[in-house]
Each structure stands twice: as structure tokens, then as C-alpha cells.
Design a protein around this motif. Sequence first.
Motif, PDB file in Angstrom:
ATOM      1  N   LEU A 142       8.439  12.202  19.516  1.00 31.20           N
ATOM      2  CA  LEU A 142       7.421  11.414  19.939  1.00 31.20           C
ATOM      3  C   LEU A 142       6.150  11.921  20.368  1.00 31.20           C
ATOM      4  N   GLU A 143       5.926  13.170  20.152  1.00 32.45           N
ATOM      5  CA  GLU A 143       4.887  13.794  20.600  1.00 32.45           C
ATOM      6  C   GLU A 143       3.516  13.233  20.079  1.00 32.45           C
ATOM      7  N   ARG A 144       3.422  12.556  18.838  1.00 33.93           N
ATOM      8  CA  ARG A 144       2.182  11.955  18.308  1.00 33.93           C
ATOM      9  C   ARG A 144       2.132  10.638  18.779  1.00 33.93           C
ATOM     10  N   ARG A 145       3.162  10.052  19.026  1.00 34.03           N
ATOM     11  CA  ARG A 145       3.158   8.668  19.450  1.00 34.03           C
ATOM     12  C   ARG A 145       2.771   8.630  20.743  1.00 34.03           C
ATOM     13  N   LEU A 146       2.910   9.447  21.782  1.00 39.17           N
ATOM     14  CA  LEU A 146       2.593   9.489  23.053  1.00 39.17           C
ATOM     15  C   LEU A 146       1.040   9.869  23.401  1.00 39.17           C
ATOM     16  N   ARG A 147       0.430  10.459  22.318  1.00 41.18           N
ATOM     17  CA  ARG A 147      -0.948  11.192  22.550  1.00 41.18           C
ATOM     18  C   ARG A 147      -1.757   9.728  22.673  1.00 41.18           C
ATOM     19  N   LYS A 148      -2.817   9.763  23.419  1.00 44.83           N
ATOM     20  CA  LYS A 148      -3.547   8.897  23.545  1.00 44.83           C
ATOM     21  C   LYS A 148      -4.649   8.704  22.794  1.00 44.83           C
ATOM     22  N   GLY A 149      -5.204   7.663  21.993  1.00 44.80           N
ATOM     23  CA  GLY A 149      -6.290   7.857  21.123  1.00 44.80           C
ATOM     24  C   GLY A 149      -6.084   8.571  19.736  1.00 44.80           C
ATOM     25  N   GLY A 150      -4.822   8.697  19.462  1.00 45.74           N
ATOM     26  CA  GLY A 150      -4.519   9.565  18.249  1.00 45.74           C
ATOM     27  C   GLY A 150      -4.653   8.663  17.035  1.00 45.74           C
ATOM     28  N   HIS A 151      -4.362   7.240  17.153  1.00 42.73           N
ATOM     29  CA  HIS A 151      -4.140   6.203  16.145  1.00 42.73           C
ATOM     30  C   HIS A 151      -5.241   5.523  15.902  1.00 42.73           C
ATOM     31  N   PRO A 152      -5.629   5.407  14.561  1.00 39.85           N
ATOM     32  CA  PRO A 152      -6.714   4.489  14.309  1.00 39.85           C
ATOM     33  C   PRO A 152      -6.524   3.087  14.547  1.00 39.85           C
ATOM     34  N   LEU A 153      -7.397   2.180  14.913  1.00 33.71           N
ATOM     35  CA  LEU A 153      -7.124   0.740  15.164  1.00 33.71           C
ATOM     36  C   LEU A 153      -7.301  -0.205  13.735  1.00 33.71           C
ATOM     37  N   ASP A 154      -8.052   0.451  12.958  1.00 32.34           N
ATOM     38  CA  ASP A 154      -8.182  -0.519  11.680  1.00 32.34           C
ATOM     39  C   ASP A 154      -7.216  -0.106  10.867  1.00 32.34           C
ATOM     40  N   ALA A 155      -6.805  -1.113  10.026  1.00 34.46           N
ATOM     41  CA  ALA A 155      -5.799  -1.153   8.996  1.00 34.46           C
ATOM     42  C   ALA A 155      -6.274  -1.295   7.713  1.00 34.46           C
ATOM     43  N   GLN A 156      -5.933  -0.641   6.977  1.00 33.95           N
ATOM     44  CA  GLN A 156      -6.438  -0.658   5.454  1.00 33.95           C
ATOM     45  C   GLN A 156      -5.514  -1.999   4.696  1.00 33.95           C
ATOM     46  N   LEU A 157      -6.189  -3.022   4.261  1.00 32.76           N
ATOM     47  CA  LEU A 157      -5.466  -4.207   3.431  1.00 32.76           C
ATOM     48  C   LEU A 157      -5.822  -4.397   2.244  1.00 32.76           C
ATOM     49  N   ASN A 158      -4.651  -4.123   1.505  1.00 37.06           N
ATOM     50  CA  ASN A 158      -4.763  -4.395  -0.058  1.00 37.06           C
ATOM     51  C   ASN A 158      -4.957  -5.679  -0.555  1.00 37.06           C
ATOM     52  N   VAL A 159      -6.317  -6.043  -1.035  1.00 38.86           N
ATOM     53  CA  VAL A 159      -6.272  -7.670  -1.384  1.00 38.86           C
ATOM     54  C   VAL A 159      -5.970  -7.894  -2.891  1.00 38.86           C
ATOM     55  N   VAL A 160      -5.620  -6.941  -3.605  1.00 36.76           N
ATOM     56  CA  VAL A 160      -5.488  -7.111  -4.982  1.00 36.76           C
ATOM     57  C   VAL A 160      -4.286  -8.039  -5.212  1.00 36.76           C
ATOM     58  N   PRO A 161      -2.901  -7.858  -4.587  1.00 39.35           N
ATOM     59  CA  PRO A 161      -2.119  -8.820  -4.817  1.00 39.35           C
ATOM     60  C   PRO A 161      -2.609 -10.172  -4.493  1.00 39.35           C
ATOM     61  N   MET A 162      -3.192 -10.325  -3.459  1.00 39.48           N
ATOM     62  CA  MET A 162      -3.534 -11.839  -2.658  1.00 39.48           C
ATOM     63  C   MET A 162      -4.420 -12.396  -3.872  1.00 39.48           C
ATOM     64  N   VAL A 163      -5.475 -11.702  -4.331  1.00 43.95           N
ATOM     65  CA  VAL A 163      -6.289 -12.243  -5.269  1.00 43.95           C
ATOM     66  C   VAL A 163      -5.391 -12.700  -6.651  1.00 43.95           C
ATOM     67  N   ASP A 164      -4.734 -11.744  -6.923  1.00 44.52           N
ATOM     68  CA  ASP A 164      -3.643 -12.082  -8.081  1.00 44.52           C
ATOM     69  C   ASP A 164      -2.855 -13.505  -7.952  1.00 44.52           C
ATOM     70  N   MET A 165      -2.187 -13.639  -6.789  1.00 48.99           N
ATOM     71  CA  MET A 165      -1.678 -15.090  -6.329  1.00 48.99           C
ATOM     72  C   MET A 165      -2.436 -16.013  -6.377  1.00 48.99           C
ATOM     73  N   MET A 166      -3.748 -15.898  -5.827  1.00 49.10           N
ATOM     74  CA  MET A 166      -4.678 -16.995  -5.753  1.00 49.10           C
ATOM     75  C   MET A 166      -4.981 -17.517  -6.961  1.00 49.10           C
ATOM     76  N   THR A 167      -5.208 -16.459  -8.001  1.00 45.85           N
ATOM     77  CA  THR A 167      -5.555 -16.778  -9.403  1.00 45.85           C
ATOM     78  C   THR A 167      -4.367 -17.464 -10.203  1.00 45.85           C
ATOM     79  N   MET A 168      -3.068 -17.031  -9.719  1.00 49.56           N
ATOM     80  CA  MET A 168      -1.979 -17.836 -10.738  1.00 49.56           C
ATOM     81  C   MET A 168      -1.944 -19.059  -9.906  1.00 49.56           C
ATOM     82  N   LEU A 169      -2.127 -19.061  -8.635  1.00 50.07           N
ATOM     83  CA  LEU A 169      -2.151 -20.801  -8.212  1.00 50.07           C
ATOM     84  C   LEU A 169      -3.241 -21.529  -8.763  1.00 50.07           C
ATOM     85  N   VAL A 170      -4.320 -21.203  -8.910  1.00 51.89           N
ATOM     86  CA  VAL A 170      -5.496 -22.060  -9.363  1.00 51.89           C
ATOM     87  C   VAL A 170      -5.123 -22.232 -10.668  1.00 51.89           C
ATOM     88  N   ILE A 171      -4.596 -21.517 -11.678  1.00 48.06           N
ATOM     89  CA  ILE A 171      -4.126 -21.624 -13.223  1.00 48.06           C
ATOM     90  C   ILE A 171      -3.105 -22.671 -13.127  1.00 48.06           C
TER      91      ILE A 171
END
Length: 188
Positions: free
Chosen positions: A20-49
Amino acid sequence: MAIVLPGRRPALRFRRSGVLERRLRKGGHPLDAQLNVVPMVDMMTMLVIFLLQQFSATGEVLYLQKDIRLPDARHGAAIEAAPVVAISPSQLFLGPEKLGEVPALLAEEGLAIPALEEKLLEERRRWEVVHRNDPDRDRHWTGAVNVQADVKVPFKLVKRVMWSCGRAGYHDVNFATVEEAERSAAAR
């Protein structure tokens, strides 16, 4: 017992192992997360069609049950939204609700179908309650009902349905048909 600051306290064996050494360190993790929007856009396109394919520009007001084959017509007019009485070769419906079996209704004597009359009166009362405080007084109750009768249904039953509709105050009976051009195009 000693007074300590609140916070996480991993078990002693985890602290020694360094897992747990890495988890207990303060400030070691970035707060922003990468979100893949391609599947969401594909799903919205299918719904519109899907929604575009289901959309009806003509404003269809009837849902045709699979076991009802409507008669052909050369000339006709578009029907308006109204309660739908569907008569299949085996059952009688008002909207989605089953009101009886066709053989039993044909065996009965008399012209009236009490279950149909009762449900149509209930539908009329519901319409009156909904439109009681309607500011648009031009839209008054028309007494229209749409009948979907299968080609093989005997006229005796259709006559009884029309009689029951009339007794319930629905004097404007419209019959659903299929234009011959549509049926021939569908057969090709």
C-alpha cells in the motif's frame, strides 16, 4: 490509549510489506480521469437512427395486431385518434384490453356486448374528466371510434360491435382498411 490523528491505518503487515506504499503517499494520484467518449457517441448514433426509423411522419394512430388482416380499400381518408376496437378471428379488444372470445360472442343472443359498452362509457367519462377544464372549447367530444376488423370476422359480430358503440354514444364509427396500393407493394 494514545490520541492519534484520524485517517487511514492499514494493518501492520501491509505497512511492512510495502503493498500500500503508493496508495498512502499524499498527492501521488492525478485527480482528472480520462473518459473514452467514442462508445457513448456510437450508442447515441444508434439511438438516433432507431428513433428516426420508428418515427411516423403520417401520424399513424393505429397499432395493428399481428393476427388481424385488414380489408383492402381503393379510396379512403386518414382516421383520427380515437378508441380502437380490434376484432381478430379469435378475440375482441378495446385498446390493449381483451374483452372476450369471438366464438363465445357469436354464440350469445342479442345485439349488445355489455363488456364493450361498459369500457366505452368508461373511456367517455375519462375523456370528459380530462377535458372538463379545457380552455379550448372548440374541441368537443366527437363520439368517434376506430374499428379494426379482420377480413374473416363474420358481419354479425361487426354489427354487434357497431350497435354497442352506438349505445355507448360513439356514433362516428370508422373502419380501418389497407389501401390496395400498399398491400400490393408489400407483397412484392
